[in-house]
Design a protein around this motif. Structure first.
Motif, PDB file in Angstrom:
ATOM      1  N   ALA A   1      74.498  55.730  33.618  1.00 15.72           N
ATOM      2  CA  ALA A   1      73.284  55.738  34.257  1.00 15.72           C
ATOM      3  C   ALA A   1      74.527  55.292  35.141  1.00 15.72           C
ATOM      4  N   VAL A   2      74.902  54.968  35.750  1.00 14.55           N
ATOM      5  CA  VAL A   2      75.683  55.447  36.981  1.00 14.55           C
ATOM      6  C   VAL A   2      75.583  56.369  36.875  1.00 14.55           C
ATOM      7  N   TRP A   3      75.974  57.149  36.217  1.00 13.37           N
ATOM      8  CA  TRP A   3      76.584  58.771  36.862  1.00 13.37           C
ATOM      9  C   TRP A   3      75.242  59.810  37.043  1.00 13.37           C
ATOM     10  N   LEU A   4      74.262  59.173  36.034  1.00 10.05           N
ATOM     11  CA  LEU A   4      73.132  59.845  35.957  1.00 10.05           C
ATOM     12  C   LEU A   4      72.379  59.374  37.804  1.00 10.05           C
ATOM     13  N   HIS A   5      72.893  58.341  38.003  1.00  7.89           N
ATOM     14  CA  HIS A   5      72.170  58.081  39.645  1.00  7.89           C
ATOM     15  C   HIS A   5      73.154  58.748  40.371  1.00  7.89           C
ATOM     16  N   HIS A   6      74.545  58.964  40.070  1.00  8.63           N
ATOM     17  CA  HIS A   6      76.029  59.961  41.620  1.00  8.63           C
ATOM     18  C   HIS A   6      74.666  61.332  41.203  1.00  8.63           C
ATOM     19  N   GLN A   7      74.584  61.882  40.017  1.00  9.58           N
ATOM     20  CA  GLN A   7      73.902  63.075  39.658  1.00  9.58           C
ATOM     21  C   GLN A   7      72.823  63.641  40.733  1.00  9.58           C
ATOM     22  N   CYS A   8      71.956  62.491  40.233  1.00 16.25           N
ATOM     23  CA  CYS A   8      70.066  62.512  40.901  1.00 16.25           C
ATOM     24  C   CYS A   8      69.724  62.128  42.450  1.00 16.25           C
ATOM     25  N   ARG A   9      71.171  61.719  42.625  1.00 19.73           N
ATOM     26  CA  ARG A   9      70.931  60.860  43.954  1.00 19.73           C
ATOM     27  C   ARG A   9      69.784  61.584  45.399  1.00 19.73           C
ATOM     28  N   LYS A  10      69.396  62.766  45.086  1.00 20.28           N
ATOM     29  CA  LYS A  10      68.362  63.252  46.741  1.00 20.28           C
ATOM     30  C   LYS A  10      67.162  63.314  45.692  1.00 20.28           C
TER      31      LYS A  10
ATOM     32  N   ARG B   1      64.403  61.396  44.644  1.00 16.97           N
ATOM     33  CA  ARG B   1      64.841  59.701  45.884  1.00 16.97           C
ATOM     34  C   ARG B   1      63.264  58.864  44.198  1.00 16.97           C
ATOM     35  N   ALA B   2      62.898  59.947  43.257  1.00 19.39           N
ATOM     36  CA  ALA B   2      61.713  58.688  42.762  1.00 19.39           C
ATOM     37  C   ALA B   2      63.101  58.791  41.085  1.00 19.39           C
ATOM     38  N   VAL B   3      63.141  59.878  41.099  1.00 14.57           N
ATOM     39  CA  VAL B   3      64.384  59.588  39.324  1.00 14.57           C
ATOM     40  C   VAL B   3      65.790  58.580  40.584  1.00 14.57           C
ATOM     41  N   ALA B   4      66.242  58.603  41.287  1.00 17.08           N
ATOM     42  CA  ALA B   4      67.312  58.173  41.397  1.00 17.08           C
ATOM     43  C   ALA B   4      66.980  56.508  41.824  1.00 17.08           C
ATOM     44  N   LEU B   5      65.363  55.863  42.495  1.00 17.25           N
ATOM     45  CA  LEU B   5      64.897  54.460  42.174  1.00 17.25           C
ATOM     46  C   LEU B   5      64.889  53.777  40.939  1.00 17.25           C
ATOM     47  N   ILE B   6      64.349  55.337  40.003  1.00 16.97           N
ATOM     48  CA  ILE B   6      63.875  54.005  38.997  1.00 16.97           C
ATOM     49  C   ILE B   6      65.889  54.127  38.268  1.00 16.97           C
ATOM     50  N   LEU B   7      66.650  54.407  38.253  1.00 16.61           N
ATOM     51  CA  LEU B   7      67.547  54.934  38.310  1.00 16.61           C
ATOM     52  C   LEU B   7      68.362  53.180  38.647  1.00 16.61           C
ATOM     53  N   GLU B   8      68.335  53.102  40.088  1.00 16.74           N
ATOM     54  CA  GLU B   8      68.550  51.830  40.727  1.00 16.74           C
ATOM     55  C   GLU B   8      68.227  50.526  40.353  1.00 16.74           C
ATOM     56  N   ILE B   9      67.489  51.041  40.107  1.00 14.42           N
ATOM     57  CA  ILE B   9      66.547  49.835  39.697  1.00 14.42           C
ATOM     58  C   ILE B   9      66.675  49.421  37.992  1.00 14.42           C
ATOM     59  N   LEU B  10      67.254  49.909  37.194  1.00 11.29           N
ATOM     60  CA  LEU B  10      68.396  49.970  36.171  1.00 11.29           C
ATOM     61  C   LEU B  10      69.368  49.585  36.449  1.00 11.29           C
ATOM     62  N   LEU B  11      70.053  49.907  37.406  1.00 12.77           N
ATOM     63  CA  LEU B  11      71.422  49.509  37.564  1.00 12.77           C
ATOM     64  C   LEU B  11      71.369  47.670  38.051  1.00 12.77           C
ATOM     65  N   VAL B  12      70.638  47.800  39.069  1.00 17.83           N
ATOM     66  CA  VAL B  12      70.455  46.287  38.941  1.00 17.83           C
ATOM     67  C   VAL B  12      70.000  45.563  38.338  1.00 17.83           C
ATOM     68  N   ALA B  13      69.314  45.852  37.607  1.00 15.51           N
ATOM     69  CA  ALA B  13      68.441  45.271  36.061  1.00 15.51           C
ATOM     70  C   ALA B  13      69.703  44.235  35.106  1.00 15.51           C
ATOM     71  N   CYS B  14      70.570  45.508  35.208  1.00 12.67           N
ATOM     72  CA  CYS B  14      71.918  45.338  34.333  1.00 12.67           C
ATOM     73  C   CYS B  14      72.851  44.540  34.996  1.00 12.67           C
ATOM     74  N   SER B  15      72.812  44.592  36.774  1.00 14.90           N
ATOM     75  CA  SER B  15      73.727  43.798  37.087  1.00 14.90           C
ATOM     76  C   SER B  15      73.572  42.273  37.232  1.00 14.90           C
ATOM     77  N   LEU B  16      72.413  42.080  36.822  1.00  9.88           N
ATOM     78  CA  LEU B  16      72.109  40.396  37.319  1.00  9.88           C
ATOM     79  C   LEU B  16      71.534  40.555  35.724  1.00  9.88           C
ATOM     80  N   ALA B  17      72.094  40.809  34.545  1.00 12.55           N
ATOM     81  CA  ALA B  17      72.076  40.772  32.943  1.00 12.55           C
ATOM     82  C   ALA B  17      73.576  40.146  33.002  1.00 12.55           C
ATOM     83  N   LEU B  18      74.757  41.490  33.052  1.00  9.73           N
ATOM     84  CA  LEU B  18      76.180  41.170  33.716  1.00  9.73           C
ATOM     85  C   LEU B  18      76.525  39.581  34.775  1.00  9.73           C
TER      86      LEU B  18
END
Length: 273
Positions: free
Chosen positions: A50-59, A61-78
């Motif tokens: 997901a980190v790699w995909l977020h870097h690849q899809c940062r331009k 916006r919709a995909v990057a936002l979904i991946l950011e929400i996912l990574l923030v949720a993972c951060s909270l879980a960690l």
């Protein structure tokens, strides 16, 4: 291993390539020493994808936002130790470091140390958000520094702490863990990410107050006095971030408060005899 993990966090804002190489080395060491298990690795691999995909899809916006929400949720879980398979070692077990102090345990948390990596992938300005719009006077910084011991003395006045000097034999282990695996992880989440994102939506001072309240609420398990104490501390850390724009500034304030607390006051709390 823990020194390598700490070094990866140290290099993260300066050289991401070295930081990720060191993190990979620390992960390998963690697997060897059974601090990470195949289960935790199975959970971390899709997060890394997901980190790699977020870097690849940062331009996109919709995909990057979904991946950011996912990574923030993972951060909270960690952050909350909800991802299974981590055998975080217990370094100090229920030790009373002074006659008036409550028992204290110290863990080295590999999972919590991963939080800055995920949030930095979401927000490239995590460590450096730029300076404040108006220069902050040196006097204001001096007052903010003095607020650290003042807050601890306020806790003494309210009965939550007592003055009690300590120099435990595990002080160096505490300093490394508290700087990198506690202060940096918590400040990356609350100041570097949440306060910065909320500031983009609502402005600087609403972001400061909301983030401080969230930081206080995160300490609910310690009781209402701890919530109030952590909220006020969150205001100090939030101002340090807002005035400097640099994540390491509130990290050092956070670490400085925790170290002062350990050395000069009952730690973690005052326990009635």
């Amino acid at each position: 291993m823990w020194g390598v993990l700490s070094a990866s966090l140290f290099f993260l804002p300066f050289n991401r390539f070295i930081a990720w190489i060191l993190l990979a080395a620390a992960t390998g060491m963690g697997l060897y020493h059974h601090i990470l298990t195949p289960l935790s690795l199975a959970c971390l691999v899709p997060i890394a994808v997901a980190v790699w995909l977020h870097h690849q899809c940062r331009k996109q916006r919709a995909v990057a936002l979904i991946l950011e929400i996912l990574l923030v949720a993972c951060s909270l879980a960690l952050f909350s130790h909800l991802i299974p398979g981590f055998n975080n070692p217990l370094m100090v077990e229920q030790e009373k470091i002074g006659p008036l102090s409550a028992p204290y345990s110290l863990y080295y948390n590999f999972d919590k140390a991963l939080v800055p990596f995920l949030l930095f992938a979401c927000l490239p300005t995590l460590f450096n958000a730029g300076k404040a719009d108006k220069p902050v006077a040196t006097r204001a910084w001096v007052i903010l520094v003095l607020c650290v011991p003042a807050l601890l003395l306020l806790a003494v006045a309210l009965g939550g702490l007592k003055i009690e000097l300590h120099m435990p034999p595990w002080i160096l282990a505490f300093m490394m863990a508290n700087l990198f695996f506690v202060s940096l992880a918590e400040e990356a989440l609350f100041r570097g990410y949440l306060q910065q994102r909320i500031r983009q939506w609502l402005g600087a001072y609403p972001a400061l107050i909301i983030t401080a309240l969230l930081f206080g609420a995160a300490h609910f398990a310690g009781g209402m006095l701890m919530v109030a104490f952590a909220t006020l501390a969150g205001v100090i850390y939030g101002l340090a971030w807002m005035w400097s724009g640099r994540l390491w500034v509130p990290v050092l304030f956070h670490f400085g408060l925790n170290l002062t607390h350990l050395l000069f006051f009952t730690y973690p709390l005052y326990q009635h005899p």
